[in-house]
Structure formats: structure tokens, C-alpha cells
Design an enzyme around this catalytic site. Structure first.
Site, mmCIF file in Angstrom:
data_model
loop_
_atom_site.group_PDB
_atom_site.id
_atom_site.type_symbol
_atom_site.label_atom_id
_atom_site.label_comp_id
_atom_site.label_asym_id
_atom_site.label_seq_id
_atom_site.Cartn_x
_atom_site.Cartn_y
_atom_site.Cartn_z
ATOM 1 N N ASP A 220 70.183 6.424 80.906
ATOM 2 C CA ASP A 220 70.493 6.842 82.283
ATOM 3 C C ASP A 220 71.307 8.132 82.317
ATOM 4 O O ASP A 220 72.365 8.247 81.696
ATOM 5 C CB ASP A 220 71.281 5.712 82.953
ATOM 6 C CG ASP A 220 71.358 5.860 84.467
ATOM 7 O OD1 ASP A 220 71.539 6.990 84.945
ATOM 8 O OD2 ASP A 220 71.253 4.843 85.167
ATOM 9 N N SER B 9 68.570 8.844 87.793
ATOM 10 C CA SER B 9 68.386 7.397 87.915
ATOM 11 C C SER B 9 67.505 7.085 89.132
ATOM 12 O O SER B 9 66.404 7.596 89.246
ATOM 13 C CB SER B 9 69.752 6.713 87.988
ATOM 14 O OG SER B 9 69.643 5.349 87.626
#
Length: 295
Positions: free
Chosen positions: A157, A43
């Protein structure tokens, strides 16, 4: 590079705007004489790690430190689909123009971004191909930013499964593995003293986002006003809690040589205007940890 420098595999965890703490950690490592050779990021950790691997961190830092709350609002590109609240493309278009794209395999440092495949229900290690596609895939928070289609996978993610990706570094021939955990819970953080003007700006932040989003949608559309941002905030806070629990498990399972913990309450996911403050926090935390690690 001096042959005497100790080499590091650097693991950069997920945590939204707290990820700017990674900038300070990298600065501390450089000052202490460590050579970062391998980077694994998830991320926001993949964004900072990827830009660092491309040798463009100074350019990014100069830009990020100038961001205001208003700038952050303008970078939110509302999605007119049911897949996500924001598209997430505008920010990466800006970053690509700022630092340029490249192939991961052409970087001087080894780099891996971690994403999650919805079809296979497993983490995907992205260590070749477009750097920005890898970073964009790793940051696609489900429901908040649009997923990425890549090689037959729908990628979101990586923090859903592995918010602190130590595993990609396990076979690295480096002297130390250092992990930066953005979900520290055994510490508390008190931000620098703010002025009354700063407090007024914070109080109006949501209203400004609400006004911006409502201008993008029909007034009669469901969820107009500020509710979409409220929903995004709720999603990322929920994921944040989940990622903290997973990160603690990963630390126990893989045990890096050193862990630098950034308090989870240091700032919220969307507070990217606090980049310099978070970088200073990361630098302070890293210096304390690195005091006991000889370069």
C-alpha cells in the site's frame, strides 16, 4: 470538451471504504463544469481514480452501490500463508471482469497509482503497464492483503509513505490541483438515521465474517473464528492513524489549490456496503468547496 472548461489534477487519498467518497467528488466536479485531466491516487483512491480514468466509473458505481454486508464478506479471500490475512485477489478478479483491464498509457487521462517498495523503502509511481496491477499494488495493506511482486519490487500500500499523493501532479499543466483527503480530523460525521433492522444487521456483521472465515479454515487452526478479522481491523485502524499524520504533512508541504476533507470517522475500512452513503458525503463536501472555485 469545451475549450472554456477549467482543467483539474485530481489527487485521491487512501482510506478504505471511505474512498467511495471520491465518486461523489468526481460527480460534483463534472456538474460544476471542471475537466479532470490528470489523476493521482493511493490505495482506494487509486481504484476509484483508475476506474474513472478508464471511463468505467458508472459501471463500477452501479455495482458498488448494490453491495451488502454479506457480499463484502464473500469478497474476502482468506490467505493460507503467513504473509497476509487475506489474499486480496478475489475482489480484483471481480472488478477486472466488471470493467476490464487496460494499459495505463492507453487511457485518455493521465493516471498514477502510488505504491510502496519494501526493498527500496520508497514510494513507487505506477503510470504505465496494467491498470489493475497498479491498483492492486497500491492497495496491498501490509499484513492484511498479499503484496505484489513487480519488476523486482515487493509492493504494498502506497499509503505507508504517501497516502495523499500530490507530488505526481506538481508538473501538470492544469488550472487547479484538488486533493481529496480521507483522513479529516477537524470535522465530525453523523450517519443518516438507521432503522432497528439496520442496527441488528450491523451488530451481526462481525459474527457473519467470523463464521465465514472459520468455514475456510480447520477448526483447530490457530486464530480460527473471528480473531483474524479483528487483527485486520486493528492493523488498518493503526495504519489509518499513521496515514492521517502523513497526509497533514503532505498538505502542508505541497499545498494544493483546494482540499476536500472527508471525516476519518465517516466509516471504517471494511464498510464497503456503505458506498452510496460515502459517495453522497463526498458530493456534499465537494460542492461546498467548489462553490468558491470558478470553472
Amino acid at each position: 470538451m469545451s475549450q472554456d472548461k477549467k482543467t483539474v489534477s485530481l489527487v485521491l487519498g487512501s482510506g478504505g471504504a471511505r474512498g467511495h467518497a471520491h465518486i461523489g467528488v468526481i460527480r460534483a466536479l463534472n456538474e460544476k463544469g471542471f475537466e479532470v485531466r490528470n489523476i493521482s491516487g493511493c490505495s482506494m483512491g487509486s481504484v476509484i481514480g483508475g476506474i474513472f480514468a478508464a471511463d468505467e466509473l458508472d459501471t463500477y458505481t452501479e455495482w458498488a452501490f448494490q453491495l451488502t454486508r454479506g457480499d463484502v464478506v464473500k469478497l474476502l479471500d482468506f490467505s493460507f500463508s503467513l504473509r497476509s490475512i487475506f489474499k486480496g485477489e478475489r475482489i480484483f478478479d471481480v472488478l477486472k471482469e466488471l470493467v476490464g483491464d487496460c494499459k495505463i498509457e492507453d487511457l485518455d487521462k493521465s493516471f498514477t497509482a502510488v505504491a510502496t517498495s519494501l526493498e527500496d523503502e520508497e514510494e513507487i509511481w505506477l503510470n504505465s503497464g496494467s491498470l489493475f496491477t497498479a491498483m492492486r499494488s497500491s492497495t496491498a495493506v501490509p499484513g492484511v492483503f498479499s503484496p505484489v511482486q513487480l519488476n523486482g519490487h515487493t509492493l504494498v500500500d502506497g499509503g505507508l509513505i504517501n497516502p495523499l499523493p500530490i507530488a505526481p501532479t506538481l508538473n501538470d499543466p492544469t488550472d487547479f490541483t484538488i486533493a481529496v483527503n480521507l483522513a479529516g480530523i477537524d470535522q465530525d460525521y453523523t450517519p443518516p438515521e438507521t432503522t432497528e433492522k439496520d442496527a441488528d444487521e450491523r451488530n451481526s456483521y462481525r459474527e457473519r465474517i467470523a463464521e465465514y472465515l472459520s468455514g475456510l479454515k480447520d477448526d483447530d487452526a490457530p486464530g480460527s473464528g473471528g480473531s483474524d478479522f479483528d487483527a485486520a481491523d486493528l492493523i488498518v485502524k493503526s495504519i489509518d492513524i499513521m496515514q492521517g499524520a502523513i497526509a497533514r504533512f503532505k498538505l502542508a508541504a505541497y499545498a494544493p489549490d483546494k482540499t476536500i476533507d472527508i471525516p476519518r470517522n465517516a466509516c471504517s475500512f471494511f464498510e464497503f456496503h456503505r458506498a452510496e452513503e460515502m459517495a453522497d458525503l463526498g458530493y456534499e463536501k465537494a460542492r461546498k468547496v467548489l462553490e468558491h472555485l470558478n470553472a
